[in-house]
Design a protein around this motif. Structure first.
Motif, PDB file in Angstrom:
ATOM      1  N   LYS A  41      23.431   8.122   0.600  1.00 16.58           N
ATOM      2  CA  LYS A  41      22.718   6.869   0.785  1.00 16.58           C
ATOM      3  C   LYS A  41      23.618   5.760   1.327  1.00 16.58           C
ATOM      4  N   GLU A  45      22.958   3.861   4.814  1.00 22.78           N
ATOM      5  CA  GLU A  45      22.756   2.413   4.882  1.00 22.78           C
ATOM      6  C   GLU A  45      23.765   1.764   5.831  1.00 22.78           C
ATOM      7  N   ALA A  77      13.759   3.484   7.335  1.00 22.11           N
ATOM      8  CA  ALA A  77      13.938   2.687   6.120  1.00 22.11           C
ATOM      9  C   ALA A  77      13.359   3.414   4.908  1.00 22.11           C
ATOM     10  N   LEU A  78      12.188   4.024   5.083  1.00 21.07           N
ATOM     11  CA  LEU A  78      11.593   4.801   3.993  1.00 21.07           C
ATOM     12  C   LEU A  78      12.503   5.955   3.587  1.00 21.07           C
ATOM     13  N   ASN A  81      15.523   4.614   1.678  1.00 15.54           N
ATOM     14  CA  ASN A  81      15.168   4.149   0.333  1.00 15.54           C
ATOM     15  C   ASN A  81      14.882   5.309  -0.622  1.00 15.54           C
ATOM     16  N   LYS A  82      14.460   6.454  -0.101  1.00 10.53           N
ATOM     17  CA  LYS A  82      14.171   7.621  -0.958  1.00 10.53           C
ATOM     18  C   LYS A  82      15.427   8.360  -1.385  1.00 10.53           C
TER      19      LYS A  82
END
Length: 84
Positions: A41, A45, A77-78, A81-82
């Protein structure tokens, strides 16, 4: 075959632009693929702003539609975020 000098010039310009657009579209697709294959992640990001900028540039110069750009960015973005 082109009968006018302006038609020949237009053909040269079109081919040059096609190759330019193709290069940037492919580079962006590869960046999107790499981002989606990223399981970390923090790394995803960190890479996201650069990929978003690439997508925005394609929309700005007309290689892709602005709505497609928005959909791609939303999907990324989804995905980010997951990630756990």
């Amino acid at each position: 075959m082109a009968n006018h000098a302006s038609a020949e010039k237009r053909t040269r310009q079109s081919e040059k632009r096609r190759l330019h657009n193709r290069y940037y579209a492919k580079t962006t697709r590869n960046a999107i693929r790499d981002l989606r294959n990223n399981e970390n992640k923090a790394a995803a990001e960190a890479a996201a702003p650069k990929v978003y900028a690439m997508i925005d540039k394609l929309a700005k110069i007309g290689v892709i539609h602005k709505n497609k750009a928005a959909n791609l960015k939303s999907g990324l973005a989804l995905y980010i975020n997951k990630l756990a």
